[in-house]
Scaffold this motif. Structure first.
Motif, PDB file in Angstrom:
ATOM      1  N   LEU A  83      10.397  -1.145   0.010  1.00 19.51           N
ATOM      2  CA  LEU A  83       8.989  -1.273  -0.358  1.00 19.51           C
ATOM      3  C   LEU A  83       8.194  -0.197   0.363  1.00 19.51           C
ATOM      4  O   LEU A  83       7.997  -0.268   1.579  1.00 19.51           O
ATOM      5  CB  LEU A  83       8.483  -2.665   0.009  1.00 19.51           C
ATOM      6  CG  LEU A  83       7.054  -3.018  -0.408  1.00 19.51           C
ATOM      7  CD1 LEU A  83       6.894  -2.921  -1.915  1.00 19.51           C
ATOM      8  CD2 LEU A  83       6.702  -4.416   0.068  1.00 19.51           C
ATOM      9  N   ASP A  89       3.192   0.653  -2.429  1.00 24.01           N
ATOM     10  CA  ASP A  89       3.459  -0.623  -3.086  1.00 24.01           C
ATOM     11  C   ASP A  89       3.113  -1.789  -2.178  1.00 24.01           C
ATOM     12  O   ASP A  89       2.661  -2.843  -2.641  1.00 24.01           O
ATOM     13  CB  ASP A  89       4.927  -0.701  -3.503  1.00 24.01           C
ATOM     14  CG  ASP A  89       5.243   0.176  -4.707  1.00 24.01           C
ATOM     15  OD1 ASP A  89       4.313   0.455  -5.480  1.00 24.01           O
ATOM     16  OD2 ASP A  89       6.401   0.576  -4.870  1.00 24.01           O
ATOM     17  N   LEU A  90       3.338  -1.625  -0.881  1.00 24.94           N
ATOM     18  CA  LEU A  90       2.972  -2.678   0.063  1.00 24.94           C
ATOM     19  C   LEU A  90       1.463  -2.913   0.045  1.00 24.94           C
ATOM     20  O   LEU A  90       0.991  -4.050  -0.007  1.00 24.94           O
ATOM     21  CB  LEU A  90       3.439  -2.310   1.474  1.00 24.94           C
ATOM     22  CG  LEU A  90       2.993  -3.232   2.613  1.00 24.94           C
ATOM     23  CD1 LEU A  90       3.466  -4.662   2.379  1.00 24.94           C
ATOM     24  CD2 LEU A  90       3.502  -2.697   3.955  1.00 24.94           C
ATOM     25  N   GLY A 136       1.309   1.679   5.696  1.00 27.03           N
ATOM     26  CA  GLY A 136       2.103   0.533   6.092  1.00 27.03           C
ATOM     27  C   GLY A 136       1.583  -0.216   7.304  1.00 27.03           C
ATOM     28  O   GLY A 136       2.281  -1.092   7.830  1.00 27.03           O
ATOM     29  N   SER A 163       4.830  -2.219   9.051  1.00 22.53           N
ATOM     30  CA  SER A 163       6.122  -1.895   8.445  1.00 22.53           C
ATOM     31  C   SER A 163       6.678  -0.633   9.076  1.00 22.53           C
ATOM     32  O   SER A 163       5.926   0.223   9.559  1.00 22.53           O
ATOM     33  CB  SER A 163       5.988  -1.716   6.928  1.00 22.53           C
ATOM     34  OG  SER A 163       5.357  -0.498   6.615  1.00 22.53           O
ATOM     35  N   ARG A 202      12.751  -0.843   4.378  1.00 26.08           N
ATOM     36  CA  ARG A 202      11.753  -0.969   5.440  1.00 26.08           C
ATOM     37  C   ARG A 202      11.726  -2.410   5.925  1.00 26.08           C
ATOM     38  O   ARG A 202      12.038  -3.340   5.182  1.00 26.08           O
ATOM     39  CB  ARG A 202      10.363  -0.565   4.949  1.00 26.08           C
ATOM     40  CG  ARG A 202      10.265   0.867   4.453  1.00 26.08           C
ATOM     41  CD  ARG A 202       8.844   1.207   4.035  1.00 26.08           C
ATOM     42  NE  ARG A 202       7.960   1.328   5.194  1.00 26.08           N
ATOM     43  CZ  ARG A 202       7.784   2.453   5.879  1.00 26.08           C
ATOM     44  NH1 ARG A 202       8.447   3.548   5.549  1.00 26.08           N
ATOM     45  NH2 ARG A 202       6.951   2.491   6.898  1.00 26.08           N
ATOM     46  N   ILE A 231       9.175  -5.270   7.274  1.00 28.29           N
ATOM     47  CA  ILE A 231       7.750  -5.601   7.224  1.00 28.29           C
ATOM     48  C   ILE A 231       7.538  -6.876   8.032  1.00 28.29           C
ATOM     49  O   ILE A 231       8.209  -7.892   7.793  1.00 28.29           O
ATOM     50  CB  ILE A 231       7.285  -5.803   5.767  1.00 28.29           C
ATOM     51  CG1 ILE A 231       7.619  -4.556   4.931  1.00 28.29           C
ATOM     52  CG2 ILE A 231       5.807  -6.104   5.708  1.00 28.29           C
ATOM     53  CD1 ILE A 231       7.991  -4.858   3.517  1.00 28.29           C
ATOM     54  N   ILE A 288       4.644 -10.300  -0.711  1.00 29.85           N
ATOM     55  CA  ILE A 288       5.318  -9.138  -0.132  1.00 29.85           C
ATOM     56  C   ILE A 288       6.836  -9.318  -0.197  1.00 29.85           C
ATOM     57  O   ILE A 288       7.573  -8.381  -0.529  1.00 29.85           O
ATOM     58  CB  ILE A 288       4.850  -8.916   1.321  1.00 29.85           C
ATOM     59  CG1 ILE A 288       3.366  -8.536   1.342  1.00 29.85           C
ATOM     60  CG2 ILE A 288       5.683  -7.830   1.993  1.00 29.85           C
ATOM     61  CD1 ILE A 288       2.755  -8.532   2.731  1.00 29.85           C
ATOM     62  N   ARG A 333       8.022  -8.700  -3.726  1.00 35.89           N
ATOM     63  CA  ARG A 333       7.974  -7.277  -4.067  1.00 35.89           C
ATOM     64  C   ARG A 333       9.042  -6.495  -3.299  1.00 35.89           C
ATOM     65  O   ARG A 333       9.639  -5.552  -3.834  1.00 35.89           O
ATOM     66  CB  ARG A 333       6.578  -6.731  -3.738  1.00 35.89           C
ATOM     67  CG  ARG A 333       6.318  -5.321  -4.245  1.00 35.89           C
ATOM     68  CD  ARG A 333       6.255  -5.279  -5.777  1.00 35.89           C
ATOM     69  NE  ARG A 333       6.009  -3.933  -6.242  1.00 35.89           N
ATOM     70  CZ  ARG A 333       4.800  -3.414  -6.458  1.00 35.89           C
ATOM     71  NH1 ARG A 333       3.721  -4.177  -6.250  1.00 35.89           N
ATOM     72  NH2 ARG A 333       4.658  -2.182  -6.886  1.00 35.89           N
ATOM     73  N   ALA A 334       9.325  -6.908  -2.060  1.00 34.51           N
ATOM     74  CA  ALA A 334      10.347  -6.210  -1.276  1.00 34.51           C
ATOM     75  C   ALA A 334      11.741  -6.427  -1.856  1.00 34.51           C
ATOM     76  O   ALA A 334      12.609  -5.559  -1.746  1.00 34.51           O
ATOM     77  CB  ALA A 334      10.303  -6.678   0.173  1.00 34.51           C
TER      78      ALA A 334
END
Length: 530
Positions: A5, A9-10, A36, A51, A72, A74, A97, A100-101
């Protein structure tokens, strides 16, 4: 949370959550400290999001992907004693999150599509798909992602795709689920144990809720003037979606497995819809089972890396299409393979293929003490009468769900001990032990991706061709099972010739089959839809 991610996008995921939590009494305030690195204040509470990249991580897909943000870590923290509103926001951020990750990146999706060049080749625009909806029930693996992306490229609206997992613990099932949701599909699980009647109360209750969603999907599609196609292993048809009755009925189906054919045959009521039989097609029989057997043996060896195989006795239960190929693979490895089958012609074939053969497990175990027993019968291979005969410490590897159900469904007097990532060891009342590898389902799908994308590419391409032909002219197929038209559709499309040219011809130069995927040309959110 961990996953590929990127900072952009984060930040988008964070802002989407905050937009849904705006308004009174105080709108959350977002401070961007750098890529991030963010702080969210809600009232007097503070939430921090940080992140950082993770180095030396294994690929999150079968093919390594050079493009993309990389993995990554987060971390989301709340300071002090947050209010109820801050806790709700914390939970929403964590879920968004995390989802999405887990999701595939655009570069990863492009790599999956590139790893299925035959499927991509036949994903040509088909205007008829504008009038169809799809219920796709299969394993949540990468080649399922590639197949549904191909259906999209052929013209199917993502809004009218309902994907269902069969419940196997495939390695990246959560990634697949997150990706499907992000594409706009409906996505859930309809476990095979429910179809087989072995589910517990919790799973059965969940299945009823999912069934209600499926029924609603079919009704909404029909109300919108769309027909509904099912691609499945007979699970939905076994529940009555292919027969006349009080509930909603689909309009056509494609059957993927032999076990699904058995479910359809056993289902109440006459088939009222056409069902194309991919399970018995030349494509699956001649090409598909080689790849399935290869994945089974590869997974078997990987799950018990400390075991010696060469020179040791192995007993195979069931010498069908899959069993025969697995037997030859193990013999080539150096195993001494014996075969048990109740079908006399299968037993004759095994004997004439050079294997030691037996009519029963009792007869086989009287002559040898195998360290490993493989099940590929598709039925209850080991019975309660056979269990006391099992060698102490034997490994049981099932490639069909029912093979060792005598233990997995509960054997009187046995105690079970789960071995994470390996299986379940049973201490039997006969002062012996046996270990069922995996979770009692198909071993090649236990915490594994199963078949390589290029290995299943031809079968997915053939399924795509069958789906397009069925949607283009459904009146061509009367209610019932159809095998010969499937073989003809595949022959007419030249799939076998394309397969040979793509993968086997010495002078061919296939595209999209490199060891590494992802270039600047395949980056971007919609790169996979090239």
């Amino acid at each position: 949370m961990e996953g590929p991610l990127g900072a952009g996008d984060l930040l988008a995921a964070v802002r989407a959550v905050l937009d849904g939590h705006g308004g009174a009494p105080a709108r959350p305030e977002l401070t961007v400290h750098g890529p991030g690195q963010y702080t969210v204040r809600v009232g007097g509470d503070r939430l921090d999001i940080r992140s950082r990249p993770l180095s030396d991580q294994p690929p999150g897909t079968l093919d390594p992907v050079l493009d993309g943000p990389g993995a990554r870590r987060i971390v989301l923290t709340a300071s002090g004693a947050p209010s109820e509103r801050a806790r709700d926001l914390f939970t929403a951020l964590t879920e968004a999150i995390g989802r999405r990750a887990r999701c595939y990146t655009a570069a990863e999706a492009a790599a999956i599509a590139a790893g299925m060049p035959l499927t991509d080749r036949y994903a040509r625009p088909e205007p008829a798909l504008a009038g169809w909806a799809l219920i796709f029930r299969d394993h949540y693996v990468e080649n399922s992602v590639g197949f549904l992306l191909a259906m999209e490229r052929a013209g199917l609206d993502p809004e009218w795709i309902f994907a269902l997992s069969k419940g196997d613990r495939t390695q990246h099932r959560e990634r697949v689920h997150s990706w499907f949701l992000r594409r706009g599909y409906a996505s859930d699980t309809l476990d095979n144990s429910v179809i087989n009647g072995t589910a517990g109360a919790a799973e059965a209750a969940r299945a009823r809720a999912v069934d209600a969603q499926v029924a609603d999907f079919v009704r909404r599609a029909h109300a919108a003037g769309r027909k509904v196609l099912v691609i499945d292993d007979g699970g939905l048809l076994a529940q009555g979606y292919g027969a006349d009755g009080p509930g909603p009925r689909v309009d056509a189906a494609i059957e993927l497995t032999v076990s699904g054919l058995k479910r359809i045959t056993a289902a109440p009521g006459e088939l009222a819809v056409p069902v194309l039989n991919m399970a018995r097609s030349q494509l699956k029989s001649r090409l598909g089972y080689n790849e399935i057997a290869d994945s089974c043996v590869r997974r078997l060896r990987a799950i018990v890396p400390g075991q010696k195989f060469i020179g040791r006795h192995v007993l195979l239960l069931g010498y069908g299409t899959l069993g025969a190929r697995a037997a030859r693979s193990l013999r080539a490895l150096g195993c001494r393979v014996a075969v048990v089958d109740t079908d006399i012609l299968a037993l004759i074939t095994a004997a004439e293929d050079g294997f030691e053969t037996h009519r029963s497990i009792a007869e086989a175990l009287d002559r040898q003490r195998p360290f490993l027993i493989l099940g590929s019968s598709g039925g209850t291979a080991v019975t309660a009468e056979d269990v006391p005969l099992l060698p102490d410490g034997v490994l049981l590897a099932g490639f069909a769900t029912k093979d060792f159900s005598v233990l997995t469904d509960g054997y009187p007097g046995a105690t079970a001990q789960r071995i994470p990532h390996v299986g379940v060891r049973y201490d039997l009342p006969h002062a012996t032990t046996a270990t069922v590898l995996g979770d009692g389902r198909s071993l090649n799908l236990f915490e594994y991706e199963g078949i390589a994308n290029r290995g299943y590419d031809a079968y997915r391409a053939g399924t795509l061709l069958a789906a397009l032909a069925l949607c283009r002219d459904p009146e061509r197929f009367p209610p019932g099972l159809h095998l010969e038209p499937v073989d003809r559709i595949i022959d007419d499309a030249g799939l076998f010739d394309a397969y040979y040219t793509q993968y086997l011809c010495a002078r061919s130069a296939p595209l999209g089959t490199g060891a590494f995927a992802g270039t600047a040309e395949t980056s971007g959110e919609d790169a996979h839809a090239r």
